[in-house]
Structure formats: structure tokens, C-alpha cells
Design a protein around this motif. Sequence first.
Motif, PDB file in Angstrom:
ATOM      1  N   ALA A  97       0.594  -1.351   0.054  1.00  0.00           N
ATOM      2  CA  ALA A  97       0.156   0.002   0.108  1.00  0.00           C
ATOM      3  C   ALA A  97       0.816   1.237  -0.065  1.00  0.00           C
ATOM      4  CB  ALA A  97      -0.936  -0.052   1.171  1.00  0.00           C
ATOM      5  N   THR A  98       2.108   1.215   0.798  1.00  0.00           N
ATOM      6  CA  THR A  98       2.801   2.385   0.812  1.00  0.00           C
ATOM      7  C   THR A  98       3.458   2.668  -0.526  1.00  0.00           C
ATOM      8  OG1 THR A  98       3.278   2.085   3.170  1.00  0.00           O
ATOM      9  CG2 THR A  98       4.756   3.338   2.078  1.00  0.00           C
ATOM     10  N   VAL A  99       4.124   1.545  -1.161  1.00  0.00           N
ATOM     11  CA  VAL A  99       4.674   1.644  -2.515  1.00  0.00           C
ATOM     12  C   VAL A  99       3.358   2.212  -3.517  1.00  0.00           C
ATOM     13  CG1 VAL A  99       5.864   0.461  -4.329  1.00  0.00           C
ATOM     14  CG2 VAL A  99       6.205  -0.130  -2.078  1.00  0.00           C
ATOM     15  N   ALA A 100       2.320   1.683  -3.443  1.00  0.00           N
ATOM     16  CA  ALA A 100       1.267   1.946  -4.400  1.00  0.00           C
ATOM     17  C   ALA A 100       1.017   3.597  -4.055  1.00  0.00           C
ATOM     18  CB  ALA A 100      -0.011   1.179  -4.070  1.00  0.00           C
ATOM     19  N   ALA A 101       0.819   4.068  -3.073  1.00  0.00           N
ATOM     20  CA  ALA A 101       0.464   5.481  -2.810  1.00  0.00           C
ATOM     21  C   ALA A 101       1.772   6.378  -3.009  1.00  0.00           C
ATOM     22  CB  ALA A 101       0.256   5.667  -1.112  1.00  0.00           C
TER      23      ALA A 101
END
Length: 233
Positions: A97-101
Motif C-alpha cells: 500500500a505504501t509503495v502504491a500510494a
Amino acid sequence: VFTLEELTQLVAIAATFKTMIISDEIHGDLTYAHNTHTPLGTLVEESGVECATCVAPSKTFNIAGQHFSAVICSSGTMYRKLTQRMETLRISPDILATVAASAAYSGGYGWLMDLNHYLSSQVNMIINHFNESNSGLLFVPPEASFIGLIDCSAIYERVAEEAKSNTDLYNPKLSPQGGLLSRFFGQKAAIAMNDGSWFGQGWERFVRFNFATSQGRVEAALKAITAAVAELN
């Protein structure tokens, strides 16, 4: 979309009553060109008001499944309290989720501009459809995001009369969270919309229409809506 004047008044009220503000700005990126989104946190520095601004890439970049959000704190004290509580509750986003955001916010500006242009064209298409349909329905265009209201005042009384003679179709027990108009369009047009009565007294003559999909699907939904209206007695 709140104007700068409205937001300034809000901050002044919060300062008077010594109240912190939690500002949900998850739709802020989807503001149309004729409006301006002003982050509330930029207005509180000299007021002494603490502000927590909530943002997320989920609406803007359609990655709600990643369950990623962020809170921008206006003071170090608020930040420390928030992080302490999150650590206590063991709340943290996962790596994916952090990478996607991060990818969305750092590299998605061009895509976002295209999206806002597309949504704006959808709004114009919906307005033109109802203006040309002779259905009596009116579209209330949003100032941001992908949800608008359809004003059904012209057909409300006719729908109410039909409901009296077709109680099974409009049975509240079958859709306890629905309303008169949402049941009508759900049953007659196979289109699910939020009933305006959700939003309080005076809004029962409206339905909320989500147009965040392809133009073809929106066109098909609009045709089904106006066809259902045409069949009313």
C-alpha cells in the motif's frame, strides 16, 4: 467546494471555541477547473487552531483496496499524540500500500489531469442528456469528485402515487435503507442510487448519481433512467 472565505470563517469559529478541526479532504484532488481546493491546514498556523487533514489516494487513483490513508498534523504535539495512539493500536499500512500510494502521488499528476478532464466531460454529457430528454429531471453538477445529484422534483408526486398502488414494489422492509426514488429507479430502471432522504429533510426529491465509470455505461444508465420516467402514468 468550500471557498477561501468560508474556510477562513470556519477557522475563526474553531479559534473562538478552542476546538480542533478534522478536515476530510479525500476528494480534494478531484476539484474541477472552475473551483479551487484550499487545504484547510494552510489557514490555521496563525490562529492557534489545531487541524488534522485526512487524505488518501484511494478516490483519486482508484486504489481503495490498498487501504492507505494519511493524516497531516498542523503541530508537532498533535503528530506525537497521533503516532503514539497508532503504535498503541498497532496500526500501520502494509508495504504494498505504501509503495502504491508513493507511486500514485509522485508519478500520477498527468493521469489525474486526464481524469479530471474526463469527469468534467461526463458532467456535461449528463446535463445535456437531461436537458434534451424532456423527462423533467435536472442534474445538479458537483464542484468536485464524481457524484452529482439528480433533481426529481418534477416526477416525485407521480412516483408517490404509483407507490400507493404498488405497495409490494415499494415495500420499505425490502430495502430498509432506501427511499421512494431510489426504490423507483432500482426497480424500474435497474439503477442503484442513494436516495436523497439520506441527507436530511428537504432532499427526498433527489437521488445521488455516481458517474465514475466509462462513458458508455453512464449513457446506458441515463437512457434507463429516462425510460423509466417515460413509463410513469
